[in-house]
Design an enzyme around this catalytic site. Sequence first.
Site, mmCIF file in Angstrom:
data_model
loop_
_atom_site.group_PDB
_atom_site.id
_atom_site.type_symbol
_atom_site.label_atom_id
_atom_site.label_comp_id
_atom_site.label_asym_id
_atom_site.label_seq_id
_atom_site.Cartn_x
_atom_site.Cartn_y
_atom_site.Cartn_z
ATOM 1 N N SER A 118 0.853 -1.179 0.000
ATOM 2 C CA SER A 118 0.000 0.000 0.000
ATOM 3 C C SER A 118 0.890 1.231 0.000
ATOM 4 C CB SER A 118 -0.875 -0.009 1.266
ATOM 5 O OG SER A 118 -1.561 1.211 1.434
ATOM 6 N N TYR A 151 -2.971 -1.008 10.225
ATOM 7 C CA TYR A 151 -2.873 -1.316 8.794
ATOM 8 C C TYR A 151 -1.497 -0.938 8.259
ATOM 9 C CZ TYR A 151 -4.076 -1.385 3.812
ATOM 10 O OH TYR A 151 -4.100 -1.649 2.458
ATOM 11 N N LYS A 169 1.420 -3.386 6.439
ATOM 12 C CA LYS A 169 1.909 -3.181 5.077
ATOM 13 C C LYS A 169 3.413 -2.864 5.065
ATOM 14 C CE LYS A 169 -1.864 -4.231 3.065
ATOM 15 N NZ LYS A 169 -1.946 -5.501 2.312
#
Length: 229
Positions: A138, A151, A155
């Site tokens: 991401s 998150y 990533k």
Amino acid sequence: MTGSKKILITGVSRGLGCAMAEEFIRLGHTVIGCGRSEKAITELNKQFASPNDFTVVDVAADEQVAVWAKRVLRSHGAPDLLLNNAALINRNAPLWEVPAKEFSDIIDVNIKGVVNVIRHFVPAMVSRRAGVIVNFSSRWGRSADAEVAPYCATKWAIEGLTNSLSQELPPGMAAVPLNPGIIDTDMLRSCFGGSSSSYPSPSKWAKTAVPFLLNLDSSDNGRQLSVGG
């Protein structure tokens, strides 16, 4: 990559995974996919005939991935392109307000799920000394923002994990961490709200992303890539 390929995709129930599956199949490739939504998987199996194959699997459950991989490798052989796409994101919140279970669920899917799929499919690819593994990262795997710390952490982990994996593969293979860009998905809407509509839809994104993915080869091993650049 040329000719018809076997593409394995996690997280095909919705969003990017579903859009990629549809586009790969439209271009004549075989898609083997998994997702957690029984309803979505049933619909995909109705929409796309064999040899395409969709199964209900929670990638965070190693035993489920093991059973799935055993069946797929027996029926289809090793994939040419493995796309670790399945992921969760936390509800926007300062890190100290993220509940322990929510944090654990994100780690389990976004990191352990990727490794579970690698554990059970990559040995068959290594035996052939061929194939490309794409672990979806991401923009937040290379930068950070407030209220999405769990998150971001996963990533960033995917970037390092993939870099290490790339150094373990034999010549002829590749492992790539991929930033797909900003796309109008349910995940993005959970963070951006209505402003997410200014970004491309998954189906529009897939028109660019799928040819990009099909063109990856061993020369891309270890490269930090992004769709569109």
